[in-house]
Write a protein that holds these residues in place. Structure first.
Motif, short mmCIF file in Angstrom:
data_model
loop_
_atom_site.label_atom_id
_atom_site.label_comp_id
_atom_site.label_asym_id
_atom_site.label_seq_id
_atom_site.Cartn_x
_atom_site.Cartn_y
_atom_site.Cartn_z
N ASP A 188 -8.64 1.30 8.77
CA ASP A 188 -8.98 1.05 7.37
C ASP A 188 -10.43 0.59 7.36
O ASP A 188 -10.73 -0.60 7.43
CB ASP A 188 -8.06 -0.01 6.76
CG ASP A 188 -8.37 -0.26 5.28
OD1 ASP A 188 -9.31 0.37 4.75
OD2 ASP A 188 -7.69 -1.10 4.66
N GLN A 244 -3.65 0.77 12.48
CA GLN A 244 -4.05 1.85 11.58
C GLN A 244 -5.47 1.59 11.09
O GLN A 244 -5.83 0.46 10.75
CB GLN A 244 -3.09 1.93 10.39
CG GLN A 244 -1.68 2.32 10.77
CD GLN A 244 -0.76 2.43 9.57
OE1 GLN A 244 -1.17 2.16 8.43
NE2 GLN A 244 0.47 2.84 9.80
N ASN A 301 8.77 -2.95 8.39
CA ASN A 301 8.84 -1.90 9.40
C ASN A 301 10.10 -2.08 10.22
O ASN A 301 10.84 -3.04 10.04
CB ASN A 301 7.58 -1.88 10.27
CG ASN A 301 7.43 -3.16 11.07
OD1 ASN A 301 8.25 -3.46 11.94
ND2 ASN A 301 6.38 -3.92 10.78
N LEU A 361 0.83 -1.20 0.00
CA LEU A 361 0.00 0.00 0.00
C LEU A 361 0.87 1.25 0.00
O LEU A 361 1.74 1.43 0.85
CB LEU A 361 -0.89 0.01 1.24
CG LEU A 361 -1.86 -1.19 1.34
CD1 LEU A 361 -2.62 -1.13 2.64
CD2 LEU A 361 -2.81 -1.18 0.16
N ALA A 414 3.03 -7.20 3.78
CA ALA A 414 2.94 -5.74 3.76
C ALA A 414 4.34 -5.16 3.72
O ALA A 414 5.33 -5.88 3.57
CB ALA A 414 2.17 -5.24 4.98
N ASN A 415 4.44 -3.85 3.89
CA ASN A 415 5.74 -3.21 3.88
C ASN A 415 6.55 -3.57 5.11
O ASN A 415 6.00 -3.86 6.18
CB ASN A 415 5.57 -1.69 3.83
CG ASN A 415 5.05 -1.23 2.48
OD1 ASN A 415 5.72 -1.38 1.47
ND2 ASN A 415 3.84 -0.70 2.47
N HIS A 466 -1.17 -4.60 7.74
CA HIS A 466 -0.01 -3.75 7.47
C HIS A 466 1.18 -4.12 8.35
O HIS A 466 2.30 -3.67 8.10
CB HIS A 466 -0.37 -2.28 7.68
CG HIS A 466 -0.68 -1.93 9.10
ND1 HIS A 466 -1.88 -2.23 9.69
CD2 HIS A 466 0.06 -1.31 10.05
CE1 HIS A 466 -1.87 -1.81 10.93
NE2 HIS A 466 -0.70 -1.24 11.19
N LEU A 492 1.19 3.25 3.16
CA LEU A 492 2.01 2.73 4.24
C LEU A 492 3.49 2.87 3.96
O LEU A 492 4.31 2.79 4.87
CB LEU A 492 1.69 1.25 4.47
CG LEU A 492 0.27 0.95 4.97
CD1 LEU A 492 0.06 -0.56 5.07
CD2 LEU A 492 0.01 1.61 6.29
#
Length: 347
Positions: A307, A305, A116, A7, A113-114, A57, A10
């Motif tokens: 959504d 987060q 972190n 995303l 997801a990304n 995420h 993000l």
């Protein structure tokens, strides 16, 4: 199943410096949850946490337990983060690669997801790892059975854990991200908060009206929760009355014990804090105490987060489904075949 999507919203969060961290900041320090945000309230006057809070995420290879080589560092160095980010980007291409080859495998199943910067979800003990088991904890852990254990025969339903049987993922496991089914949604009414979870189609009911707890003799898979509001924006939840036993729960997230052999006792207690830090952010923290199983309490923290557009899918699995029977039949057939004399040979 969803395609794993990186995303764009993000990306900036994942690639940004650790909040409040100067270049020479102490990477061992996790900033406390801010309490200065003034959340909007419901029509009956409570902080309004309602909405979609999926944790997909967070599914970016951050482990439950920290790599011992990282010591007490709560955050990755720039070099470590670059390595994790590269690994995540490769994983994110699996769906596209399978489509281009006309195949369907883990890329169509597992979401990513990304990356972190957290080295582990566990924040206490300081080494970011689960505490040692007590002697009784080791005994209970050794008795646990599940499909996660290798070379284990299956003869009956008690050879499977509660997640295998589609009963529950349990606590604290259900509050951690997994490779799919990470939907969360909070509902509220006067004196009650409900937390819907996509995995195993469960909904936690959390009274906030001050009612007393249930008798200690009564045990539930997800325990019995009671909540209250603190410092304006924080929902504090205490959960007890967990169903004990060697097959009560498995953590099952990245970096958890490889055979998911984490038992629960009657003395287990979980204290959670849901702190709204902005209109679209919640810092979720908990401390798990089980003196029968662990030598000390342990704590974890995750950043949620909002959504509201996240769609929760049907979790098409239920107790008594055919897969348990298939495991048992296959295991029995495999063992029967192993006892048969070898065929062939000269006459």
């Amino acid at each position: 199943m969803r395609a794993p999507v990186l995303l764009a919203a993000l990306a900036a969060v994942a690639l940004a410096p650790v909040p409040g961290m100067a270049q020479e900041a102490d990477l061992t320090v996790v900033p406390p949850a801010p309490t200065d945000y003034k959340a909007k309230t419901t029509s009956w006057g409570e902080p309004d946490l309602r909405g979609g809070w999926p944790i997909d995420h967070l599914n970016g290879r951050t482990p439950l337990q920290r790599d011992p080589a990282q010591g007490n560092r709560a955050y990755l160095t720039e070099e470590e983060f670059a390595q994790r980010d590269q690994a995540v980007q490769q994983l994110a291409k699996r769906y596209e690669n399978e489509d281009s080859q006309g195949t369907m495998g883990i890329g169509h199943w597992a979401e990513v997801a990304n990356a972190n910067r957290r080295t582990s979800w566990i924040t206490s003990p300081a080494n970011g790892r689960l505490p040692e088991y007590t002697a009784e904890g080791k005994r209970l852990s050794g008795e646990m059975k599940s499909t996660w254990r290798r070379n284990q025969p299956f003869n009956w339903v008690d050879d499977f854990d509660s997640w295998d049987r589609c009963i529950t993922r349990g606590l604290p496991a259900s509050m951690f991200p997994f490779m799919y089914n990470n939907g969360r949604r909070i509902f509220q009414s006067p004196g009650l908060v409900a937390l819907q979870m996509e995995m195993v189609h469960e909904t936690r009911m959390i009274p906030t009206d001050g009612r007393p707890g249930i008798p200690v003799q009564m045990h539930n898979w997800m325990g019995e929760s009671r909540g209250h509001w603190e410092t304006g924006n924080t929902l504090v939840v205490e959960t007890t009355n967990f169903r004990p036993g060697p097959s009560a729960t498995n953590i099952g997230t990245t970096g958890s014990p490889p055979e998911n052999d984490t038992p629960v006792s009657e003395q287990a207690k979980m204290v959670e804090r849901f702190t709204m830090t902005g209109p679209d952010t919640i810092i979720y923290e908990f401390t798990w105490t089980d003196p029968v199983v662990f030598t000390q309490p342990w704590s974890a923290r995750l950043e949620w987060q909002r959504d509201d557009d996240f769609g929760i899918f049907e979790y098409a699995c239920h107790e008594g489904n055919v897969q348990i029977r298939n495991y048992i039949n296959a295991s029995r057939a495999e063992r029967a075949q192993a006892t048969q004399p070898a065929s062939g040979g000269s006459r």
